[in-house]
Write a protein that holds these residues in place. Structure first.
Motif, mmCIF file in Angstrom:
data_model
loop_
_atom_site.group_PDB
_atom_site.id
_atom_site.type_symbol
_atom_site.label_atom_id
_atom_site.label_comp_id
_atom_site.label_asym_id
_atom_site.label_seq_id
_atom_site.Cartn_x
_atom_site.Cartn_y
_atom_site.Cartn_z
ATOM 1 N N PRO A 168 0.743 -1.260 -0.045
ATOM 2 C CA PRO A 168 0.028 0.111 0.166
ATOM 3 C C PRO A 168 0.809 1.169 -0.040
ATOM 4 O O PRO A 168 2.017 1.307 0.667
ATOM 5 C CB PRO A 168 -0.672 -0.054 1.330
ATOM 6 N N ALA A 169 0.344 2.331 -0.597
ATOM 7 C CA ALA A 169 0.911 3.481 -0.421
ATOM 8 C C ALA A 169 1.178 4.209 0.889
ATOM 9 O O ALA A 169 2.065 4.806 1.177
ATOM 10 C CB ALA A 169 0.282 4.665 -1.314
ATOM 11 N N ASP A 170 0.356 3.901 1.907
ATOM 12 C CA ASP A 170 0.037 4.404 3.069
ATOM 13 C C ASP A 170 -0.855 3.631 3.991
ATOM 14 O O ASP A 170 -2.024 3.657 3.875
ATOM 15 C CB ASP A 170 -0.369 5.818 3.253
ATOM 16 N N ALA A 171 -0.100 2.566 4.629
ATOM 17 C CA ALA A 171 -0.638 1.485 5.447
ATOM 18 C C ALA A 171 -1.388 2.343 6.652
ATOM 19 O O ALA A 171 -1.004 3.257 7.157
ATOM 20 C CB ALA A 171 0.225 0.572 6.096
ATOM 21 N N PRO A 172 -2.551 1.705 7.255
ATOM 22 C CA PRO A 172 -3.356 2.449 8.158
ATOM 23 C C PRO A 172 -2.876 2.672 9.602
ATOM 24 O O PRO A 172 -3.133 3.420 10.358
ATOM 25 C CB PRO A 172 -4.787 1.861 8.341
ATOM 26 N N VAL A 173 -1.648 1.649 10.067
ATOM 27 C CA VAL A 173 -1.295 1.771 11.225
ATOM 28 C C VAL A 173 0.360 1.764 11.179
ATOM 29 O O VAL A 173 0.919 1.434 9.803
ATOM 30 C CB VAL A 173 -1.599 0.667 12.158
ATOM 31 N N ASP A 174 1.038 1.924 12.235
ATOM 32 C CA ASP A 174 2.481 1.833 12.276
ATOM 33 C C ASP A 174 3.026 0.624 12.876
ATOM 34 O O ASP A 174 2.398 0.144 13.930
ATOM 35 C CB ASP A 174 3.020 3.155 12.924
ATOM 36 N N CYS A 175 4.226 0.214 12.431
ATOM 37 C CA CYS A 175 4.695 -1.006 13.384
ATOM 38 C C CYS A 175 6.491 -0.265 13.879
ATOM 39 O O CYS A 175 7.040 0.252 13.254
ATOM 40 C CB CYS A 175 5.337 -2.201 12.523
ATOM 41 N N PHE A 176 6.803 -0.751 14.908
ATOM 42 C CA PHE A 176 7.994 0.091 15.630
ATOM 43 C C PHE A 176 8.594 -1.433 15.958
ATOM 44 O O PHE A 176 8.319 -2.070 16.726
ATOM 45 C CB PHE A 176 7.637 0.766 16.852
ATOM 46 N N TYR A 177 9.670 -1.763 15.076
ATOM 47 C CA TYR A 177 10.474 -2.882 15.061
ATOM 48 C C TYR A 177 11.816 -2.805 15.576
ATOM 49 O O TYR A 177 12.597 -1.940 15.316
ATOM 50 C CB TYR A 177 10.693 -3.582 13.587
ATOM 51 N N VAL A 178 12.095 -3.739 16.482
ATOM 52 C CA VAL A 178 13.591 -3.728 17.256
ATOM 53 C C VAL A 178 14.012 -5.096 16.791
ATOM 54 O O VAL A 178 13.556 -6.232 17.119
ATOM 55 C CB VAL A 178 13.607 -3.633 18.700
ATOM 56 N N TYR A 179 15.365 -5.079 16.029
ATOM 57 C CA TYR A 179 16.035 -6.275 15.496
ATOM 58 C C TYR A 179 16.657 -7.060 16.672
ATOM 59 O O TYR A 179 16.900 -6.538 17.446
ATOM 60 C CB TYR A 179 16.682 -5.940 14.425
ATOM 61 N N PRO A 180 16.823 -8.346 16.263
ATOM 62 C CA PRO A 180 17.685 -9.284 17.282
ATOM 63 C C PRO A 180 19.181 -9.262 17.381
ATOM 64 O O PRO A 180 19.506 -8.322 16.473
ATOM 65 C CB PRO A 180 17.097 -10.587 16.756
ATOM 66 N N THR A 181 19.872 -9.906 17.993
ATOM 67 C CA THR A 181 21.230 -9.746 18.123
ATOM 68 C C THR A 181 21.702 -10.346 16.618
ATOM 69 O O THR A 181 21.551 -11.517 16.193
ATOM 70 C CB THR A 181 21.706 -10.922 19.284
ATOM 71 N N VAL A 182 22.538 -9.286 15.868
ATOM 72 C CA VAL A 182 23.096 -9.654 14.587
ATOM 73 C C VAL A 182 24.456 -9.091 14.415
ATOM 74 O O VAL A 182 25.249 -9.641 13.517
ATOM 75 C CB VAL A 182 22.103 -9.082 13.626
ATOM 76 N N SER A 183 24.800 -8.262 15.256
ATOM 77 C CA SER A 183 26.262 -7.690 15.184
ATOM 78 C C SER A 183 27.284 -8.475 15.629
ATOM 79 O O SER A 183 27.290 -9.082 16.713
ATOM 80 C CB SER A 183 26.213 -6.236 16.061
ATOM 81 N N SER A 184 28.504 -8.502 14.414
ATOM 82 C CA SER A 184 29.390 -9.476 14.602
ATOM 83 C C SER A 184 30.552 -8.574 14.993
ATOM 84 O O SER A 184 31.794 -8.969 14.898
ATOM 85 C CB SER A 184 29.735 -10.341 13.644
ATOM 86 N N GLN A 185 30.354 -7.213 15.313
ATOM 87 C CA GLN A 185 31.311 -6.291 15.938
ATOM 88 C C GLN A 185 32.111 -6.763 16.782
ATOM 89 O O GLN A 185 31.592 -7.548 17.800
ATOM 90 C CB GLN A 185 30.902 -4.742 15.876
ATOM 91 N N LYS A 186 33.440 -6.423 17.099
ATOM 92 C CA LYS A 186 34.164 -6.997 18.092
ATOM 93 C C LYS A 186 34.129 -6.363 19.459
ATOM 94 O O LYS A 186 34.465 -7.000 20.568
ATOM 95 C CB LYS A 186 35.655 -7.129 17.757
ATOM 96 N N THR A 187 33.266 -5.338 19.446
ATOM 97 C CA THR A 187 33.154 -4.542 20.713
ATOM 98 C C THR A 187 31.861 -5.276 21.503
ATOM 99 O O THR A 187 31.212 -5.954 20.872
ATOM 100 C CB THR A 187 32.872 -3.120 20.649
ATOM 101 N N ALA A 188 31.813 -4.682 22.844
ATOM 102 C CA ALA A 188 30.679 -5.329 23.496
ATOM 103 C C ALA A 188 29.367 -4.690 23.269
ATOM 104 O O ALA A 188 28.305 -5.445 22.850
ATOM 105 C CB ALA A 188 30.704 -4.899 25.049
ATOM 106 N N VAL A 189 29.358 -3.501 22.809
ATOM 107 C CA VAL A 189 27.976 -2.739 22.150
ATOM 108 C C VAL A 189 28.453 -2.359 20.543
ATOM 109 O O VAL A 189 29.599 -1.770 20.462
ATOM 110 C CB VAL A 189 27.416 -1.764 22.896
#
Length: 360
Positions: A51-72
């Motif tokens: 759709p060009a403009d859906a009637p509601v919103d979604c707020f999505y937070v992704y899972p653990t995917v980062s392979s960077q070497k730091t803790a965060v």
């Protein structure tokens, strides 16, 4: 910046977005064409319009995917974030406008290291999610209904966000179409639908109930003792315990709680066929296998989980997913995709009920 990385979209409030309407490229809004593979007979391609403009919103937070070497992790959009946003969130763009913030998540190495899995590092990750939510409400929501979606570490962030910013705020809670919190050990008092992780947000018990939560962890075999999901107090529950509490939040001992399971294909209970969608490198970006999997919420030996089975059908040679990370993890890697069609359909029905209710 890593090879293949791209810049996040920074808005006027300084929030960096992985997905936001108008972003280019837009990993949460992509080609949804899928090859439908039946139990027998020829496959065909399913086309899905956006759709060009859906009637509601979604707020999505992704899972653990980062392979960077730091803790965060930093806030660069690496290929891992782009891939998971497309894989988990883009099909929701049929029914909602998807917002997904970048956040300084705990990396793969931090999750595996007890010394790095600290309250300080978890709070750092959560700070970016809450700041993005506050920015979203102030500048983008405009009174629209919203679905919160999180998986794994993203589920921990969404659980904390709901507890701190939504559960105790009736005005914001009124905007909640639903929350989809997968692989995150949302809890309720044993035998009840509300009162553990959330004081006011109940489990969804029908496809048209709103202001409620859909939560589960998938297993193809009963979770063993010590499993990371399906049991209160361990696994993702530990990271949730490190995150900032909601003011005045009551605490119940794990023995008084059970992990919540809502079957997305049958919120009212019972066994139902799942509608899976998996990313594909074939003739379309997706594949779906109708009738391959069934699911039912199950409780035994202190665990509650979404039991996924693939009934043996003569002549059906389609491959099935397995517990590749071992029995402690179950089907955690595919919590979203094994029922993605059901989750999208559920949001569509809830959205219709939400808008109908608000129009009265």
């Amino acid at each position: 910046m890593a090879a293949g990385a791209s810049a996040a979209l920074t808005d006027s409030a300084g929030i960096e977005w992985l997905c936001r309407p108008g972003r280019s490229p837009e990993p949460c809004r992509s080609d949804l064409s899928a090859v439908v593979i039946p139990a027998s007979g020829p496959s065909h391609v399913q086309r899905t319009a956006l759709p060009a403009d859906a009637p509601v919103d979604c707020f999505y937070v992704y899972p653990t995917v980062s392979s960077q070497k730091t803790a965060v992790a930093d806030l660069h959009v690496d290929p891992a974030e782009t891939f998971v946003a497309t894989t988990q969130a883009s099909r929701f763009s049929q029914v909602c406008r998807v917002y997904a913030p970048m956040y300084r998540q705990l990396t793969d190495s931090a999750i595996l290291s007890l010394s790095a899995l600290t309250a300080a590092n978890s709070a750092t990750a959560y700070h970016y999610v809450e700041a993005a939510w506050t920015d979203y409400l102030a500048h983008y929501n405009h009174g629209r209904g919203v679905v919160l979606i999180g998986h794994s570490q993203g589920a921990a962030m969404v659980t904390a966000l709901l507890r701190r910013m939504v559960d105790g705020n009736p005005a914001v809670r009124r905007r909640l179409v639903s929350a989809i919190v997968l692989g995150g050990n949302v809890t309720v008092p044993t035998g009840r639908t509300v009162g553990g992780s959330f004081a006011h947000i109940p489990a969804c018990t029908s496809s048209t109930e709103t202001g409620c939560v859909i939560a589960y962890s998938t297993f193809s075999q009963a979770p063993p003792a010590g499993s990371l999901f399906g049991r209160p107090g361990i696994g993702v529950s530990f990271q949730v315990s490190l995150l900032p509490d909601a003011p005045g939040e009551p605490h119940l001992p794990p023995a008084a709680l059970q992990v919540l399971c809502v079957n997305p294909a049958a919120p009212g209970g019972g066994t139902a066929d799942l509608d899976p969608y998996f990313p594909s490198g074939a003739s379309a970006p997706w594949t779906t296998d109708p009738g391959l999997y069934q699911a039912r919420c199950t409780s035994a030996n202190g665990a509650t989980w979404l039991q996924v089975t693939a009934p043996v059908t003569p002549g059906d040679h389609r491959p099935v997913v397995g517990q590749t990370l071992g029995p402690l993890w179950g089907l955690h890697q595919v919590d979203v995709n094994i029922a993605l069609g059901d989750l999208v359909n559920l949001v569509q029905r809830e959205s219709g009920a939400y808008r109908s209710d608000r129009a009265r």
